[in-house]
Write a protein that holds these residues in place. Sequence first.
Motif, PDB file in Angstrom:
ATOM      1  N   GLU A  63       0.830  -1.209   0.000  1.00  0.00           N
ATOM      2  CA  GLU A  63       0.000   0.000   0.000  1.00  0.00           C
ATOM      3  C   GLU A  63       0.866   1.261   0.000  1.00  0.00           C
ATOM      4  N   ARG A  64       1.934   1.261   0.807  1.00  0.00           N
ATOM      5  CA  ARG A  64       2.812   2.431   0.880  1.00  0.00           C
ATOM      6  C   ARG A  64       3.595   2.594  -0.418  1.00  0.00           C
ATOM      7  N   THR A  65       4.064   1.485  -0.983  1.00  0.00           N
ATOM      8  CA  THR A  65       4.778   1.558  -2.256  1.00  0.00           C
ATOM      9  C   THR A  65       3.888   2.146  -3.345  1.00  0.00           C
ATOM     10  N   ALA A  66       2.638   1.701  -3.379  1.00  0.00           N
ATOM     11  CA  ALA A  66       1.708   2.207  -4.392  1.00  0.00           C
ATOM     12  C   ALA A  66       1.488   3.708  -4.224  1.00  0.00           C
ATOM     13  N   ARG A  67       1.351   4.170  -2.978  1.00  0.00           N
ATOM     14  CA  ARG A  67       1.170   5.605  -2.744  1.00  0.00           C
ATOM     15  C   ARG A  67       2.372   6.397  -3.249  1.00  0.00           C
ATOM     16  N   ASP A  68       3.574   5.881  -2.966  1.00  0.00           N
ATOM     17  CA  ASP A  68       4.777   6.590  -3.405  1.00  0.00           C
ATOM     18  C   ASP A  68       4.855   6.656  -4.929  1.00  0.00           C
ATOM     19  N   LEU A  69       4.516   5.572  -5.595  1.00  0.00           N
ATOM     20  CA  LEU A  69       4.556   5.567  -7.055  1.00  0.00           C
ATOM     21  C   LEU A  69       3.525   6.524  -7.640  1.00  0.00           C
ATOM     22  N   LEU A  70       2.349   6.547  -7.050  1.00  0.00           N
ATOM     23  CA  LEU A  70       1.319   7.472  -7.531  1.00  0.00           C
ATOM     24  C   LEU A  70       1.773   8.914  -7.352  1.00  0.00           C
ATOM     25  N   GLY A  71       2.388   9.193  -6.201  1.00  0.00           N
ATOM     26  CA  GLY A  71       2.894  10.542  -5.969  1.00  0.00           C
ATOM     27  C   GLY A  71       3.957  10.932  -6.984  1.00  0.00           C
ATOM     28  N   ALA A  72       4.845   9.982  -7.334  1.00  0.00           N
ATOM     29  CA  ALA A  72       5.889  10.261  -8.322  1.00  0.00           C
ATOM     30  C   ALA A  72       5.302  10.537  -9.698  1.00  0.00           C
TER      31      ALA A  72
END
Length: 675
Positions: A88-97
């Motif tokens: 979940e955290r990885t997905a959030r970071d990728l979306l932010g990027a």
Amino acid sequence: MAGQCAGGQFIGRQRELKSLRADIERAGLDTLSGRKEPRARVLLVAGRPGSGRSALAGELAKGLAGDYPGGALRARLVQPGGAAVPTERTARDLLGAMGVTPSPGADEDELTGMVRDALAERRCLLLLDDARDAEQVDPLIPDDPGCLVIAVAQGPLTGIPDVRPCTVGGMDPKSAIELLGRFTGEVRITVDPQAAESLVELCGGQPAAMVLVGGWLAARPNTSVADAAKRLRGLPDDPEQPVGVRPLAKAFQLVHDSLSAPAARMLRLLVMAPAGLVDPNTASALAGCSFADAGLALEDFAALGLLRTSDGMPDEPREPDEAGESGGELYEVPGCLAALLHEAMTEHDRPAEIQLARARMLERTVRQLQACRAVTEPEGSDARRRLAGLPRTLRFSGPGAAEAWLLARRHALSAAARLAVADGELDTLARRLIAALVRALVAHRGPESAAPELYELHGLVLDMAERRGLHREQAAALLNLADLDVQMGRTDAALLRYRSALDAGRRANDPYAIGRAMESVAGAYQELEDWERAADWYGRALSQRLARGELADEARLYGRLGAVHIYAGRYGDALRGWRAAAAGYRRLGDMPGHARALSEVARVQEYAGRPREALRTCEEAVACARHAGDVRLQAALQLRLADTLDRLGDPTAARLHRTAAEELLETKAPGLRNP
């Protein structure tokens, strides 16, 4: 770790690079069977930590960046302590990027689906570093065959079909000696080539081990390669360690034991840096030394291969230079050294010293966040005066520099909050840190843009409050989380949280939390169009306000009740509610509030089929707004009055009121004509 990169130049691994590039063009199993490939191609770079696997993957990505116009994205799937990063955290970071704002509180399936949808719209390269298993990688694989995924792991990713593995072992002797020579210089290699070969063999051909030994030799220009090999050979092996880990462990021990006691202590404590990111402020707080000394020590560590400068992937947005304010140069603790550093810290440092160092680091972070927010306040404010009293290393030159610092360190700051909560013994510091981070995020990004981060932070507060039995904090966290749930349309989930907040508020005997929770429960039922329950809960909240004599809240809640009764078609109850609200605002001397309440009374009278009464009430509301000097409200009420006159068959009077409203907006409030 720098791996097989030295001085910014990649060395060796040409065979592996050629094989990986060939795998991209090779037909997959679906193509061979005549089917269209359903997802992106996945390349696997497998090897032990310290083998240069991440450097190899990064070099491959760098060389391929021009083939993927959508850019290159990178995510590390293991935390510095060795735990897997939640998907979940990885997905959030990728979306932010990618510039996509994730939904606050969205679950893993929703977030990974958003990642795949976003990637499907662009031809991009995704590098997933240090994957623990296939479950971390599979949900993030784009559905677009035009994308490419490069995964880095220690072993196979069983369960991902048609993955193309490339196993990375030791470097070939020629490349390994070339890497070593980048640190030692050619002369020391040339005068004793056998010693160089022996040293490479002792390092197992592992780039990370050779970088450490090379850095150690570079700091000692009068020491021969043979001396380094002799020292390394003389270090004992740890029989509990796997054979493949021992060369790196011995190289680390060689470098660690050569440091002065203060430097070695600082190095060990760096493993506590949140998200593995460290700057002079973090290092000085951990070690209890000056900012300048910490900065010099970090430069020395980077030269020794113990740290690497924090940079991004090709085409990944880079932070502006001013992001270094209030912190200095940003470094990263190599993942392959994290376990060794932690083991050394446990062996050499007492638990009380470790806890004190962690507390100093978190306290410094709180002060930095306070400065980050204070710089957004007006000149001459109390916050700016307090900011001027802080040390120069904690201050920012302006809001832009503070925002850049916050953006560059957002992952580390979130990790610091999680670290503080997980510690269990620093809850006071944890609460202060989270509060400072929330205020800084809201000040620089606004509540809507910062909502995903705020949701996680409120969740941390809730975890801590439940663990410590802090009912007031529990109620506040539940209310904040529920408010964000409502914004995202998760009204049913919000309703459950509002009820839990009410229970927590009652346990804490907190009148504010109780009243706020009651109103929020009513608002949730209103959103769900359950008018009966909404009216019931607004009535409960009103009873509490009446008992406490809170006149402003009473008037507001009478209005809420009136609005709910209108929706339910109970015009008599609605009239009583809005009349009570109007009377409350009149007692408070709130003339604009009184005028608005009278306007709602007129609206209900019209709905109830009493237009003459509505006309008189609306005229009273206009007079009240005129007395209050609220031009915009007066104009709006005159337009409503004109509509009422039209329905009563008096178009001439209606036209006069519309003209008067237009004149008010044009002459007294020209900027409000088209609000």
